[in-house]
Design a protein around this motif. Structure first.
Motif, PDB file in Angstrom:
ATOM      1  N   MET A   1      62.427 -45.199 -50.453  1.00  0.00           N
ATOM      2  CA  MET A   1      63.109 -46.335 -51.075  1.00  0.00           C
ATOM      3  C   MET A   1      62.217 -47.570 -51.010  1.00  0.00           C
ATOM      4  O   MET A   1      61.585 -47.835 -49.996  1.00  0.00           O
ATOM      5  CB  MET A   1      64.410 -46.614 -50.338  1.00  0.00           C
ATOM      6  CG  MET A   1      65.369 -45.438 -50.297  1.00  0.00           C
ATOM      7  SD  MET A   1      65.814 -44.816 -51.920  1.00  0.00           S
ATOM      8  CE  MET A   1      67.050 -46.002 -52.430  1.00  0.00           C
ATOM      9  N   PRO A   3      62.289 -51.817 -51.905  1.00  0.00           N
ATOM     10  CA  PRO A   3      63.207 -52.902 -52.296  1.00  0.00           C
ATOM     11  C   PRO A   3      63.013 -53.254 -53.780  1.00  0.00           C
ATOM     12  O   PRO A   3      61.897 -53.211 -54.289  1.00  0.00           O
ATOM     13  CB  PRO A   3      62.770 -54.074 -51.407  1.00  0.00           C
ATOM     14  CG  PRO A   3      62.091 -53.442 -50.232  1.00  0.00           C
ATOM     15  CD  PRO A   3      61.440 -52.193 -50.763  1.00  0.00           C
ATOM     16  N   TRP A   5      61.972 -55.000 -56.620  1.00  0.00           N
ATOM     17  CA  TRP A   5      60.835 -55.937 -56.587  1.00  0.00           C
ATOM     18  C   TRP A   5      61.262 -57.383 -56.860  1.00  0.00           C
ATOM     19  O   TRP A   5      60.761 -58.313 -56.226  1.00  0.00           O
ATOM     20  CB  TRP A   5      59.793 -55.576 -57.646  1.00  0.00           C
ATOM     21  CG  TRP A   5      59.186 -54.218 -57.530  1.00  0.00           C
ATOM     22  CD1 TRP A   5      59.345 -53.310 -56.525  1.00  0.00           C
ATOM     23  CD2 TRP A   5      58.293 -53.618 -58.476  1.00  0.00           C
ATOM     24  NE1 TRP A   5      58.615 -52.185 -56.789  1.00  0.00           N
ATOM     25  CE2 TRP A   5      57.963 -52.338 -57.971  1.00  0.00           C
ATOM     26  CE3 TRP A   5      57.736 -54.025 -59.693  1.00  0.00           C
ATOM     27  CZ2 TRP A   5      57.103 -51.475 -58.664  1.00  0.00           C
ATOM     28  CZ3 TRP A   5      56.884 -53.167 -60.375  1.00  0.00           C
ATOM     29  CH2 TRP A   5      56.573 -51.903 -59.858  1.00  0.00           C
ATOM     30  N   GLN A   8      63.389 -58.894 -53.960  1.00  0.00           N
ATOM     31  CA  GLN A   8      62.601 -59.088 -52.746  1.00  0.00           C
ATOM     32  C   GLN A   8      61.609 -60.247 -52.937  1.00  0.00           C
ATOM     33  O   GLN A   8      61.475 -61.100 -52.086  1.00  0.00           O
ATOM     34  CB  GLN A   8      61.863 -57.781 -52.395  1.00  0.00           C
ATOM     35  CG  GLN A   8      61.113 -57.806 -51.077  1.00  0.00           C
ATOM     36  CD  GLN A   8      62.031 -57.672 -49.858  1.00  0.00           C
ATOM     37  OE1 GLN A   8      63.229 -57.935 -49.916  1.00  0.00           O
ATOM     38  NE2 GLN A   8      61.447 -57.249 -48.742  1.00  0.00           N
ATOM     39  N   ARG A   9      60.936 -60.246 -54.081  1.00  0.00           N
ATOM     40  CA  ARG A   9      59.948 -61.300 -54.323  1.00  0.00           C
ATOM     41  C   ARG A   9      60.628 -62.661 -54.391  1.00  0.00           C
ATOM     42  O   ARG A   9      60.129 -63.664 -53.890  1.00  0.00           O
ATOM     43  CB  ARG A   9      59.173 -60.978 -55.606  1.00  0.00           C
ATOM     44  CG  ARG A   9      58.113 -61.968 -56.014  1.00  0.00           C
ATOM     45  CD  ARG A   9      57.198 -62.399 -54.888  1.00  0.00           C
ATOM     46  NE  ARG A   9      56.446 -61.324 -54.281  1.00  0.00           N
ATOM     47  CZ  ARG A   9      55.884 -61.423 -53.070  1.00  0.00           C
ATOM     48  NH1 ARG A   9      55.993 -62.546 -52.347  1.00  0.00           N
ATOM     49  NH2 ARG A   9      55.204 -60.409 -52.568  1.00  0.00           N
ATOM     50  N   LEU A  11      63.372 -63.466 -52.940  1.00  0.00           N
ATOM     51  CA  LEU A  11      63.786 -63.820 -51.578  1.00  0.00           C
ATOM     52  C   LEU A  11      62.600 -64.345 -50.762  1.00  0.00           C
ATOM     53  O   LEU A  11      62.712 -65.332 -50.034  1.00  0.00           O
ATOM     54  CB  LEU A  11      64.376 -62.578 -50.879  1.00  0.00           C
ATOM     55  CG  LEU A  11      64.636 -62.699 -49.365  1.00  0.00           C
ATOM     56  CD1 LEU A  11      65.816 -63.634 -49.108  1.00  0.00           C
ATOM     57  CD2 LEU A  11      64.915 -61.334 -48.739  1.00  0.00           C
ATOM     58  N   LEU A  12      61.445 -63.668 -50.907  1.00  0.00           N
ATOM     59  CA  LEU A  12      60.318 -63.993 -50.022  1.00  0.00           C
ATOM     60  C   LEU A  12      59.594 -65.267 -50.435  1.00  0.00           C
ATOM     61  O   LEU A  12      59.247 -66.087 -49.598  1.00  0.00           O
ATOM     62  CB  LEU A  12      59.327 -62.819 -49.972  1.00  0.00           C
ATOM     63  CG  LEU A  12      59.875 -61.500 -49.401  1.00  0.00           C
ATOM     64  CD1 LEU A  12      58.771 -60.476 -49.257  1.00  0.00           C
ATOM     65  CD2 LEU A  12      60.563 -61.730 -48.057  1.00  0.00           C
ATOM     66  N   ASN A 136      69.824 -52.845 -54.768  1.00  0.00           N
ATOM     67  CA  ASN A 136      68.955 -53.550 -53.820  1.00  0.00           C
ATOM     68  C   ASN A 136      67.638 -52.847 -53.614  1.00  0.00           C
ATOM     69  O   ASN A 136      66.669 -53.426 -53.176  1.00  0.00           O
ATOM     70  CB  ASN A 136      69.637 -53.640 -52.451  1.00  0.00           C
ATOM     71  CG  ASN A 136      70.653 -54.747 -52.415  1.00  0.00           C
ATOM     72  OD1 ASN A 136      70.382 -55.825 -52.925  1.00  0.00           O
ATOM     73  ND2 ASN A 136      71.797 -54.462 -51.859  1.00  0.00           N
ATOM     74  N   GLU A 137      67.651 -51.536 -53.856  1.00  0.00           N
ATOM     75  CA  GLU A 137      66.400 -50.800 -53.683  1.00  0.00           C
ATOM     76  C   GLU A 137      66.292 -49.716 -54.745  1.00  0.00           C
ATOM     77  O   GLU A 137      67.283 -49.322 -55.364  1.00  0.00           O
ATOM     78  CB  GLU A 137      66.280 -50.227 -52.272  1.00  0.00           C
ATOM     79  CG  GLU A 137      67.498 -49.510 -51.756  1.00  0.00           C
ATOM     80  CD  GLU A 137      67.370 -49.136 -50.280  1.00  0.00           C
ATOM     81  OE1 GLU A 137      67.954 -48.133 -49.896  1.00  0.00           O
ATOM     82  OE2 GLU A 137      66.653 -49.852 -49.531  1.00  0.00           O
ATOM     83  N   LEU A 204      54.656 -59.192 -59.168  1.00  0.00           N
ATOM     84  CA  LEU A 204      55.892 -59.091 -58.385  1.00  0.00           C
ATOM     85  C   LEU A 204      55.617 -58.576 -56.976  1.00  0.00           C
ATOM     86  O   LEU A 204      56.195 -59.054 -56.005  1.00  0.00           O
ATOM     87  CB  LEU A 204      56.895 -58.176 -59.094  1.00  0.00           C
ATOM     88  CG  LEU A 204      57.447 -58.727 -60.407  1.00  0.00           C
ATOM     89  CD1 LEU A 204      58.302 -57.672 -61.118  1.00  0.00           C
ATOM     90  CD2 LEU A 204      58.280 -59.990 -60.168  1.00  0.00           C
TER      91      LEU A 204
END
Lengths: 481, 481
Positions: A1, A3, A5, A8-9, A11-12, A136-137, A204
């Motif tokens: 799995m 995340p 993309w 996650q990107r 978020l980060l 989410n993933e 990404l």
């Protein structure tokens, strides 16, 4: 799995720049928000998670937002080449059995007659929204993109590229080239090609900016290289030469902030490499194909002159070997293995395996030298590479023989200063026809870059004992003419 | 499948420096050659591919070559902590059921009596060689390392880390911190810890140099930071403070070539962060554990002062959530998911799952703020972190209650300027005994860093209704004393 993309990107590094286009810029958060909204609008129009969706649009932020929306919906994106003819498009749309076509408004008229519902970008933008279950993933094995590549049979094959393929490619790229704080890819490559799409994946995954240009504009590109406002770029020989000439004309060296000029689509002539070196331009030659989700081997710029003509070494997570080779310099088919290799094809080739015991048969002939550097000696099945586009002789031959006046046809690549190679055709006639009519016929059936530059009428084609066309002998015919 | 790291790295960048130690340097080709020869010598001594082998040696190139030889043999390496007592070593050797112990010659006398054949480094070096089948590629799931971590029960658990775990960790690290041309890790961390071993993985995967120091030597380290001869380093708070003080004493700023000071083992005090900033030292705080094969979250230095006390955000390929949390700032157990998470334990805990529905239960309590930054509020099971070493109270309590005079024992961590925290113990006695005798008893059974700094004799321990020891209340007892 892996995340999702986009989530996650976003978020980060929400505030980092994801995309620049002309005077506009978007952060990763904005990119994700746009994609999320568009995914809801697509849902309202009937696009379901995991639908297979064709996308037909030029290089512009809009196609990126649509692709990102499709990612959120985990759609399988069939990326249609803008240069295809009506008939080629119809074949791909039919073969891929897509559920929808997303099309930029100005291109609607270019779509072939077909039964697939199409949605124009404007229709999507102005639609209402409907919720969907956001993943989410993603599964490594989930097909993210499908790109058609001409096959040896003349029928283009739809190559699947999974989430895992793209991640592996982006990771191998970083292990090879590094990743610095202000990395920024200048993108002039078509986004429907793996060369262009792989930049979106890198953006990404690595969290780096893309400066998107709708087309190759040498003056603007050179401005960026001189200013150091971008750090990496992909080119083919023909575009590299134009950049070098422009730099020479301006008598200027590129900024030391510019790190990598990635050159694909066949070896770069030595003359270009020497000139590039004078200009402070680091050219890394690469070898890859649609089936390997971009690069599979890369020659670093520091080795460029020492290993002339080489495509470099394998990237970290993959392996390259030569079929049947017992020692260095033995020639044979180039075999490739690794997590970046496509699991296979769709449509009429869906039961054709892309691998044998985990090794992809590239169809290309090459060898490894005593230090492990790969040299590509002969392109797969007489592949012609023209300005970075792949052309398979069989595809053009199929069109020519479908003309009433043509009995046999043979196509080969001929060196060309501007494009690297261009296709030339040889035909044996059943009845009189003039060459202009055959050229017009080709133009009706083939993307422009595939139309032969010359068509020669001959009395017979070179064949071997079992009557197989010897395409390599066609060039000798040329010299005889 | 992942290419054999050593073969691939030695093929790709044979001449690049892999390791520096004192005045010596070795290239990746030399490292691979050494490992290959040692693997043959191990084979001659009976070590088979996929054997489970304990390694007991200090930080020195020799332990690295032995580890690399074991990698070629695809051995499962049980990395023994040099600070363990005789009894702790015996437990781990027994629990892991190792086939061999590889031991540095000077440490032979420190090994407990046991039935496992041991081979000293000198025996191996001077042995003859025997061939073995060298694997070109490794399974993602293959266990590469096993590291013991103290558990809540007081019995250390052997944590498996697979090839895939280490690759994922090294990749996430690059996606987070980048990778530049002359990257070089200064290593003063023990190689038997994940903090040290993960540098070896990075070195082979990314092709970067390690400068190995046998121990933390602040003057030499600061020389490297000032000269810019290294780019990254891992520290814990206590070593960070010594580096900062030394830099301040010299009134000097670190070289801009030095990129990342990775600080693990609990949050860094604000005072250190502010002083580091003045010195041009980029401190990235991280959160991770043996079960996550090193970092799982990292706070970039640019966020250090804005997000004081935070461990940062998840690395790209993993996810962090708070058990039961419905919104930002809700506290709960920190759950971690991703390809860097251990598949589980060996020995007596081999049937204990490390995950629930793919999520690792860290045992730590924390929350995510409204921007997704992780804050660790309370360490798992009252974990004490002293100078970067994990200490579980239960392990010390088990030792104390095994003394004839002790009825009950409770241990908690107490703040300490030098070590961050140190363990203090509280005992309820069955019969008279003096504290010095109890301390001596502890020293006989526990690594030095686990021996309580103070032992208090009390009449009862704080317990809850169901008689569970309330370790957090122990500190209040301290204040009452």
């Amino acid at each position: 799995m892996i995340p999702n993309w986009l989530l996650q990107r976003s978020l980060l590094t929400p505030e980092r720049i994801a995309l620049s286009f002309e005077e506009e810029q978007w952060t990763f958060k904005e990119a994700n928000d746009k994609a999320h909204i568009l995914a809801k609008k697509l849902t309202a129009n009937g696009v379901k998670p995991r639908s297979r969706v064709a996308i037909y649009a030029p290089s512009h932020p809009d196609i990126i937002w649509m692709m990102y929306a499709c990612m959120h919906l985990q759609c399988e994106m069939v990326l249609l080449n803008l240069r295809l003819t009506d008939k080629e498009l119809a074949y791909q749309i039919d073969d891929a059995a897509v559920d929808f076509i997303l099309v930029e408004d100005l291109l609607v008229g270019k779509l072939p007659v077909n039964k697939v519902p199409s949605l124009t970008f404007n229709e999507i933008y102005t639609s209402h929204e409907e919720g969907f279950i956001l993943a989410n993933e993603w599964d490594d094995d989930q097909t993210m993109t499908i790109m058609y590549t001409s096959g040896t049979t003349g029928y283009p094959k739809g190559v699947r590229q999974t989430v895992g393929n793209h991640v592996s490619s982006a990771t191998s790229s970083v292990y090879n080239m590094g990743l610095v704080e202000d990395d920024c890819w200048l993108c002039t490559m078509p986004l429907f090609h793996i060369s262009g799409f792989s930049m979106l994946a890198k953006s990404l995954l690595h969290g780096v900016e893309i400066k998107l240009y709708p087309k190759f504009s040498v003056k603007e590109i050179v401005n960026e290289l001189l200013a150091g406002t971008v750090t990496r770029m992909s080119v083919v020989s023909v575009t590299l030469e134009r950049i070098i000439s422009e730099l020479e004309a301006r008598n200027a060296k590129v900024s030391p902030k510019f790190l990598t000029m990635l050159a694909g689509g066949g070896p770069v002539p030595i003359d270009y490499l020497k000139r590039a070196e004078q200009l402070g331009l680091n050219v890394s030659q690469t070898y890859g194909m649609t089936e390997t989700s971009s690069q599979t081997a890369t020659l670093s710029s520091t080795d460029a002159l020492r290993k002339l003509g080489s495509a470099g070494k394998a990237l970290f997570f993959n392996q390259i070997r030569i079929d049947g080779a017992e020692k260095a310099f033995d020639q044979g088919e180039i075999l490739i293995r690794g997590p970046h290799v496509t699991p296979g094809y769709i449509g009429r080739f869906s039961d054709k395996s892309s691998q044998e015991n985990g090794w992809l048969h590239s169809g290309d002939i090459g060898y490894l030298d005593d230090e492990g550097y790969l040299y590509v000696v002969d392109r797969r099945s007489d592949l012609i590479i023209s300005g970075g586009e792949n052309i398979y002789p069989a595809e053009i031959e199929n069109v020519l023989v479908s003309h009433d006046a043509v009995r046999e046809a043979g196509v080969c690549g001929v060196e060309n200063e501007k494009w690297g190679q261009v296709p030339n055709a040889f035909v044996v006639l059943k009845e009189r026809v003039n060459v202009d009519e055959l050229l017009a016929f080709c133009r009706g059936h083939l993307a422009n870059y595939k139309v032969p530059h010359q068509i020669y009428i001959v009395s017979e084609l070179p064949r071997n004992g079992s009557n197989k066309l010897l395409r390599r002998k066609l060039k000798e015919l040329l010299n005889k003419e």
